[in-house]
Motif scaffolding. Structure first.
Motif, PDB file in Angstrom:
ATOM      1  N   GLN A  97       5.945  -0.651  -2.435  1.00  0.00           N
ATOM      2  CA  GLN A  97       5.883  -0.886  -3.879  1.00  0.00           C
ATOM      3  C   GLN A  97       7.276  -0.837  -4.489  1.00  0.00           C
ATOM      4  N   ASP A  98       8.093   0.057  -3.995  1.00  0.00           N
ATOM      5  CA  ASP A  98       9.457   0.169  -4.488  1.00  0.00           C
ATOM      6  C   ASP A  98      10.257  -1.097  -4.160  1.00  0.00           C
ATOM      7  N   GLU A 119       0.799  -1.221   0.000  1.00  0.00           N
ATOM      8  CA  GLU A 119       0.000   0.000   0.000  1.00  0.00           C
ATOM      9  C   GLU A 119       0.833   1.273   0.000  1.00  0.00           C
ATOM     10  N   THR A 120       2.059   1.226   0.476  1.00  0.00           N
ATOM     11  CA  THR A 120       2.877   2.428   0.519  1.00  0.00           C
ATOM     12  C   THR A 120       3.831   2.466  -0.666  1.00  0.00           C
ATOM     13  N   ALA A 121       4.318   3.665  -0.979  1.00  0.00           N
ATOM     14  CA  ALA A 121       5.292   3.810  -2.065  1.00  0.00           C
ATOM     15  C   ALA A 121       6.571   3.055  -1.743  1.00  0.00           C
ATOM     16  N   GLU A 122       6.939   3.029  -0.473  1.00  0.00           N
ATOM     17  CA  GLU A 122       8.147   2.316  -0.055  1.00  0.00           C
ATOM     18  C   GLU A 122       8.021   0.826  -0.310  1.00  0.00           C
TER      19      GLU A 122
END
Length: 262
Positions: free
Chosen positions: A128-129, A123-126
């Motif tokens: 996903q990265d 759910e977070t950009a971190e």
């Protein structure tokens, strides 16, 4: 890389709209002569043996006999990767499929029976990265660890956990791609086009980040952990139905002579 998020299941959606015409012939010329509707016969003994040796594989059930969907996965690698779905996981997020790798010479180099272990929604950009290896770490690291507590949280009972973990609280998998000494190997990237009917009216398209990991089972043999980040581009031709999730799939190698597709 760890599992920060709770496991979530995504329910599939139905639509009248079709997959684009480029996808409509994906079930022609497939390895092993498979196509949608083919009947699959698998010898149970390799999976029973793997299961008794502590594998997380789910044994094939009597209903897992028909190819419900087929896909071709085009990755940045030589050769071709194909999946023949015995269960698509659109309702309960529990895919079952045969994965076939055909090398650049057109020969079948690898054949696996695969069952989905879990699905994570980053759910977070971190997160996903990490699951795309975008910053040079995460998916593509030299190893990946599954923890007993995590698998207990997704429904494995104590007897199953004891069989899989023994006296340990962790399962360590090593990366099965690139230089083993490398601190990071970028995941394979590409697209999957899945057809759910021969006419190409139903199916999906998605972008993929893919990395295989592997461990040796307690009594011998190999078990693969296939981690795939999937970014859905369209479902049944509808580009509004987008999303991202990470699938954790267990794979057991299958000898070609133990498999019949009719």
């Amino acid at each position: 890389m760890g599992w920060k998020d709770a496991f979530e299941y995504m329910r599939g959606v139905a639509s009248k709209r079709g997959v684009d015409t480029q996808a409509r012939r994906e079930d022609e010329g497939l390895p092993l002569g498979a196509r949608i509707g083919s009947v699959v016969k698998l010898q149970q003994s390799p999976f029973i043996r793997a299961n008794s040796n502590g594998s997380l594989i789910t044994l094939p059930s009597p209903s897992d006999t028909r190819v419900l969907a087929v896909s071709q996965i085009k990755l940045n690698m030589a050769g071709g990767l194909y999946r023949y779905y015995l269960a698509t996981g659109d309702i309960d997020a529990k895919e079952k499929f045969l994965q076939v790798f055909r090398n650049a010479q057109g020969e079948i180099a690898e054949l696996m029976y695969c069952t989905q272990l879990a699905r994570v929604v980053p759910e977070t950009a971190e997160d996903q990265d990490a699951y795309t290896g975008g910053s040079g770490h995460g998916l593509g690291d030299p190893s990946y660890t599954l923890w007993r507590e995590q698998l207990g949280d997704i429904g494995l009972d104590e007897a199953e956990l004891d069989l899989v973990f023994g006296d340990s609280d962790r399962l360590d998998y090593r990366r099965d791609a690139g230089d083993p000494a490398a601190e990071f190997v970028a995941p394979f990237t590409g697209t999957e086009v899945r057809l759910d009917d021969a006419a190409g009216a139903r199916g999906l398209k998605q972008e993929m980040y893919f990395m295989p990991y592997v461990r040796e089972l307690q009594g011998g043999g190999l078990e693969y952990l296939l981690i795939t980040t999937e970014i859905i581009a369209s479902v049944n031709g509808d580009a509004s139905q987008r999303g991202i999730h990470v699938d954790f799939v267990i794979g057991i190698p299958v000898e070609q002579e133990r498999l019949v597709i009719q």
